[in-house]
Design a protein around this motif. Structure first.
Motif: not given
Ligand code: ADP
Length: 257
Positions: A196-201, A204, A209, A228, A239, A241, A248
């Motif tokens: 989840a931490e990777d997905v949030a970034r 950028t 990862s 993006r 989105d 997941e 993914s």
């Protein structure tokens, strides 16, 4: 009277804080613009000399009387230079799709045709990894509103990541649908997945990862930053997941034509 004085004092303090924060936002925006210009300028300046290096390498490689070791070294140099060209092209595209003075000129784009072309390009690497590559597209054209080259890049980056980050024998499914008047492009893989931490970034610039399975693949961390920005400037949404170790799904909504 005391209360009024107190409230007034608070209001002045709030106004000052607001002013400071506003100034900080303006300064950060200026820095971001400067960073974008710096990246674009450096990329431009590197492109010409690198093209010249590549031209000379190709000329040298075409010589008949080369020793095997020399030929091997030249080929390795050419591969390195080609990789640099790819990074530079990605940097130039990143700056183009992040430039608010250069908005998309929307035209109807048949996403089903775009997908055909992208699949042609990734099919060989998918076959080499014995991936089960499934394509689910409705009959006939599916028209999104946007820039054909940019939508091509969007699909290509997501599909090539799915192929890259899925181990041998896994499966990748790409699909197009029309949902509530939007064109929806989905790219699903049963690959290494992300935390989840990777997905949030994701998205950028230069983010990769730290998962060793991901780092084992070549990459720059520019592909999803480009995706993006393309999604944003098309007025779309994305989105993601992901399940670490399982795969993914990237789903992109685009305006229909
Ligand atoms: P890269 O050139 O590193 O592939 P991207 O911007 O395309 O750059 O992706 C950023 C990072 O997100 C990758 O380095 C990888 O760690 C992770 N990533 C992207 N797509 C996937 C995917 N389909 N499955 C697992 N990890 C992914």
């Amino acid at each position: 009277a005391l209360d009024i004085g107190h409230d007034l004092g608070r209001a002045i303090l709030n106004a000052r804080t607001f002013e400071r924060e506003h100034q900080l936002v303006v300064e950060l925006q200026e820095l971001d613009t400067y960073k974008g210009q710096l990246i674009a300028t450096v990329a431009h300046e590197l492109k010409n000399p690198l093209s010249s290096v590549l031209g000379h390498l190709e000329m040298l490689e075409s010589a008949r009387d080369l020793a095997g070791t020399t030929r091997g070294s030249l080929a390795a140099m050419e591969r390195g230079a080609q990789r640099m060209v790819k990074v530079i092209d990605d940097l130039l595209l990143l700056s183009k799709v992040g430039d608010p003075d250069n908005p998309v000129i929307p035209t109807p784009v048949d996403l089903s045709h775009v997908l055909d072309e992208v699949i042609d390009l990734v099919e060989l690497s998918a076959q080499q990894k014995r991936l089960d590559l499934k394509v689910e597209v409705p009959d006939g054209p599916v028209l999104a509103l946007g820039d054909a080259d940019e939508l091509d890049r969007l699909c290509a980056n997501l599909i090539s990541n799915a192929v890259k980050y899925t181990p041998e024998g896994g499966s990748v499914t790409v699909a197009i649908d029309v949902v509530d008047g939007d064109v929806v492009f989905t790219c699903r893989d049963e690959g290494i997945g992300m935390s989840a931490e990777d997905v949030a970034r994701l998205g950028t610039e230069f983010f990769r990862s730290s998962n060793p399975l991901a780092l084992a693949q070549p990459g720059t961390g520019l592909g999803l930053a480009i995706v993006r920005r393309i999604v944003e400037r098309h007025g779309g949404s994305m989105d993601i997941e992901s399940d670490l170790g399982h795969g993914s799904t990237f789903r992109v909504h685009l305006p229909a034509a």
